[in-house]
Motif scaffolding. Structure first.
Motif, PDB file in Angstrom:
ATOM      1  N   VAL A  60     -42.853  17.187  25.507  1.00 39.40           N
ATOM      2  CA  VAL A  60     -43.640  17.540  26.688  1.00 39.40           C
ATOM      3  C   VAL A  60     -43.930  19.039  26.647  1.00 39.40           C
ATOM      4  O   VAL A  60     -43.007  19.853  26.649  1.00 39.40           O
ATOM      5  CB  VAL A  60     -42.888  17.200  27.990  1.00 39.40           C
ATOM      6  CG1 VAL A  60     -43.773  17.493  29.206  1.00 39.40           C
ATOM      7  CG2 VAL A  60     -42.427  15.746  27.998  1.00 39.40           C
ATOM      8  N   ASP A  61     -45.199  19.401  26.589  1.00 36.43           N
ATOM      9  CA  ASP A  61     -45.612  20.810  26.654  1.00 36.43           C
ATOM     10  C   ASP A  61     -46.082  21.080  28.073  1.00 36.43           C
ATOM     11  O   ASP A  61     -47.088  20.530  28.524  1.00 36.43           O
ATOM     12  CB  ASP A  61     -46.732  21.084  25.649  1.00 36.43           C
ATOM     13  CG  ASP A  61     -47.038  22.573  25.495  1.00 36.43           C
ATOM     14  OD1 ASP A  61     -46.795  23.337  26.455  1.00 36.43           O
ATOM     15  OD2 ASP A  61     -47.542  22.971  24.430  1.00 36.43           O
ATOM     16  N   ALA A  62     -45.353  21.935  28.773  1.00 37.60           N
ATOM     17  CA  ALA A  62     -45.606  22.158  30.202  1.00 37.60           C
ATOM     18  C   ALA A  62     -46.550  23.315  30.483  1.00 37.60           C
ATOM     19  O   ALA A  62     -46.705  23.716  31.647  1.00 37.60           O
ATOM     20  CB  ALA A  62     -44.285  22.381  30.938  1.00 37.60           C
ATOM     21  N   HIS A  63     -47.197  23.865  29.449  1.00 38.54           N
ATOM     22  CA  HIS A  63     -48.206  24.901  29.711  1.00 38.54           C
ATOM     23  C   HIS A  63     -49.247  24.885  28.601  1.00 38.54           C
ATOM     24  O   HIS A  63     -49.094  25.521  27.562  1.00 38.54           O
ATOM     25  CB  HIS A  63     -47.568  26.287  29.813  1.00 38.54           C
ATOM     26  CG  HIS A  63     -48.506  27.344  30.340  1.00 38.54           C
ATOM     27  ND1 HIS A  63     -48.187  28.153  31.400  1.00 38.54           N
ATOM     28  CD2 HIS A  63     -49.759  27.698  29.974  1.00 38.54           C
ATOM     29  CE1 HIS A  63     -49.191  28.973  31.651  1.00 38.54           C
ATOM     30  NE2 HIS A  63     -50.171  28.707  30.785  1.00 38.54           N
ATOM     31  N   VAL A  64     -50.332  24.135  28.837  1.00 38.00           N
ATOM     32  CA  VAL A  64     -51.454  24.095  27.902  1.00 38.00           C
ATOM     33  C   VAL A  64     -52.752  24.335  28.651  1.00 38.00           C
ATOM     34  O   VAL A  64     -52.808  24.301  29.886  1.00 38.00           O
ATOM     35  CB  VAL A  64     -51.532  22.746  27.150  1.00 38.00           C
ATOM     36  CG1 VAL A  64     -50.246  22.451  26.397  1.00 38.00           C
ATOM     37  CG2 VAL A  64     -51.873  21.599  28.107  1.00 38.00           C
ATOM     38  N   HIS A  65     -53.803  24.563  27.856  1.00 37.88           N
ATOM     39  CA  HIS A  65     -55.164  24.669  28.405  1.00 37.88           C
ATOM     40  C   HIS A  65     -56.081  23.821  27.521  1.00 37.88           C
ATOM     41  O   HIS A  65     -56.660  24.314  26.553  1.00 37.88           O
ATOM     42  CB  HIS A  65     -55.634  26.127  28.429  1.00 37.88           C
ATOM     43  CG  HIS A  65     -54.825  27.020  29.304  1.00 37.88           C
ATOM     44  ND1 HIS A  65     -54.861  26.926  30.684  1.00 37.88           N
ATOM     45  CD2 HIS A  65     -53.960  28.012  29.013  1.00 37.88           C
ATOM     46  CE1 HIS A  65     -54.039  27.837  31.200  1.00 37.88           C
ATOM     47  NE2 HIS A  65     -53.481  28.501  30.217  1.00 37.88           N
ATOM     48  N   VAL A  66     -56.190  22.555  27.842  1.00 38.37           N
ATOM     49  CA  VAL A  66     -56.914  21.645  26.944  1.00 38.37           C
ATOM     50  C   VAL A  66     -58.412  21.923  26.916  1.00 38.37           C
ATOM     51  O   VAL A  66     -59.075  21.584  25.935  1.00 38.37           O
ATOM     52  CB  VAL A  66     -56.643  20.159  27.304  1.00 38.37           C
ATOM     53  CG1 VAL A  66     -55.167  19.830  27.151  1.00 38.37           C
ATOM     54  CG2 VAL A  66     -57.144  19.805  28.692  1.00 38.37           C
ATOM     55  N   LEU A 320     -51.832  28.143  24.413  1.00 38.95           N
ATOM     56  CA  LEU A 320     -52.769  28.582  23.384  1.00 38.95           C
ATOM     57  C   LEU A 320     -54.214  28.296  23.770  1.00 38.95           C
ATOM     58  O   LEU A 320     -54.499  27.415  24.587  1.00 38.95           O
ATOM     59  CB  LEU A 320     -52.415  27.915  22.058  1.00 38.95           C
ATOM     60  CG  LEU A 320     -51.085  28.412  21.488  1.00 38.95           C
ATOM     61  CD1 LEU A 320     -50.471  27.388  20.555  1.00 38.95           C
ATOM     62  CD2 LEU A 320     -51.261  29.753  20.791  1.00 38.95           C
ATOM     63  N   LEU A 321     -55.111  29.055  23.154  1.00 35.65           N
ATOM     64  CA  LEU A 321     -56.532  28.966  23.481  1.00 35.65           C
ATOM     65  C   LEU A 321     -57.346  28.651  22.230  1.00 35.65           C
ATOM     66  O   LEU A 321     -57.015  29.105  21.127  1.00 35.65           O
ATOM     67  CB  LEU A 321     -57.030  30.296  24.060  1.00 35.65           C
ATOM     68  CG  LEU A 321     -56.254  30.897  25.235  1.00 35.65           C
ATOM     69  CD1 LEU A 321     -56.820  32.273  25.596  1.00 35.65           C
ATOM     70  CD2 LEU A 321     -56.294  29.974  26.442  1.00 35.65           C
ATOM     71  N   GLY A 322     -58.389  27.888  22.424  1.00 42.24           N
ATOM     72  CA  GLY A 322     -59.410  27.702  21.415  1.00 42.24           C
ATOM     73  C   GLY A 322     -58.908  27.396  20.026  1.00 42.24           C
ATOM     74  O   GLY A 322     -58.201  26.413  19.784  1.00 42.24           O
TER      75      GLY A 322
END
Length: 409
Positions: A60-66, A320-322
């Motif tokens: 479980v990744d609790a901090h992403v920006h899909v 992470l981004l892009g």
């Protein structure tokens, strides 16, 4: 009915942080039906002999920006929403193939993406969302340069946040995100790396605005997550009732102890700074942002020690981004410079599940939980880097369905 019986491998018990031999796990219709150290009788189940491999819960990744399909978030917000959605499906599939069966999105993902996963239109992780993050003018959701006074593209799927100023606006913003399907509310309470006009030390939102947002979240039975780096910003957020503390790189001992006492959960995101330091500038990160990376990067490992010693639970985050999403798993080895593997694995399972408010459903293999699991060629407790080597993930299951299966028949 689809049923599988896993047998013959090592079972990673994330609750006890121990590897257990002789455990069998029965999966039926997407749910864990039985976990036993005695043979399970299930004549209709497909028997899978793990032959010494490790069986463990999905990560479980609790901090992403899909929806952050570009490192340059200002440019990302100007992309057509249809293009962002299609790129996002590829990003989410990549996360699933790294073993992350659930992710908590910390700004940008909407209810449509969540439903697309549930309907099987996207092969990606289960999605927990906050909708658009709330931020002030000139804050961490404002990606305009000092000479750009054009309105933000807030309606675009590629825009991670929206600007709200004053108590009335922040209340309305929180209510609208909840109406639009947000599971929790995210605010920007500190300066940040990716935004061009707010130095790291800048405090964002007044206490009154934060308290108003917390009240709106509490009114519907959820919580507020805050982007915070500095000790002052973290302390203020905790004092105002914020539950989820993102990043926390510059936290000090007394504030960590206050956070622990309040019941807050921290979500460090060290992978983000490693990725940005290596490739951020090449993919469009502005010079002002590049200069800010080292400030938070250096404090990251020290913050892990401070949070651990104070007893603050830490979830797993990558942020992470892009073009940098492929670094998602390096959070494991980065944290392992300070923390033992067992604690990091618990962060990426039980603690992150708690932050997603899906305790007992994800992040563990116990009766009644979703059948989210990994089969690993190796022992992550002895060498956590196996979770970064995707060829070592020989099987990935989410909700009882194999998305990867390289096990011998």
């Amino acid at each position: 009915m689809t049923a599988y019986l896993f047998t013959g491998g090592q079972f990673l018990d994330v609750k006890t942080k121990k590897m257990v031999e002789g455990v069998e796990v029965l999966i039926e219709d997407g749910i864990v039906r039985d976990v036993s150290n005695k043979p399970i009788t299930a004549s209709s189940a497909q028997r899978i002999d793990l032959r010494g491999k490790t069986l463990m819960p999905g990560l479980v990744d609790a901090h992403v920006h899909v929806v952050a399909t570009l490192v340059d978030l200002a440019a990302n917000a100007e992309l057509p929403s249809s293009l962002v959605a299609l790129r996002t499906s590829k990003i989410m599939n990549g996360m699933l193939m790294r073993g992350f069966t659930t992710v908590r999105d910390l700004a940008g993902a909407d209810l449509g993406l969540k439903l697309a996963v549930e309907e099987g239109l996207i092969d990606g992780p289960r999605l927990v969302i906050c909708g658009k993050a709330l931020g002030q003018t000139g804050g961490h959701t404002d990606y305009r340069t000092r000479f750009d006074n054009r309105p933000l593209h807030e309606a675009s799927l590629g825009a991670l946040g929206r600007i709200c100023n004053g108590i009335d606006e922040v209340r309305r913003g929180a209510r609208e995100e909840i109406r639009n399907g947000a599971d929790f509310i995210k605010i920007m309470a500190n300066g940040g790396v990716a935004s061009p006009t707010d130095p790291i030390h800048v405090l964002q939102y007044s206490r009154e605005e934060i308290i108003a947002i917390v009240e709106e979240a509490n009114n519907v039975g959820t919580y507020v997550s805050a982007h915070v780096y500095t000790d002052a910003a973290i302390r203020r957020a905790v004092e105002c009732g914020v539950h989820s503390l993102e990043h926390c790189n510059l936290i000090e001992k007394e504030t960590a102890e206050l956070a622990a006492k309040s019941g807050a959960i921290a979500c460090p995101t060290l992978a983000a700074y490693e990725g940005l330091a290596m490739e951020g500038e090449a993919f469009g990160l502005k010079p002002d942002s590049v200069a800010k990376i080292e400030t938070v990067r250096v404090g990251g490992l020290r913050s892990l020690e401070i949070l651990r010693d104070a007893g603050v639970p830490m979830a797993y985050g990558s942020d992470l981004l892009g073009q940098l999403h492929h670094y998602q798993s390096i959070e494991f080895s980065t944290r392992n410079k300070v923390l033992p593997a067992a604690d990091i694995i618990q962060s990426a399972t039980l603690i992150s599940a708690k932050l997603c408010r899906l305790e007992g459903q994800i992040g563990e293999l116990s009766p009644g939980a979703f059948a989210d699991l990994l089969v690993v060629d190796g022992n992550p407790l002895d060498d956590i880097s196996v979770l970064e080597q995707h060829d070592k993930l020989t099987a990935i299951m989410k909700g009882g369905r194999f998305y990867k299966n390289e096990l011998a028949a």
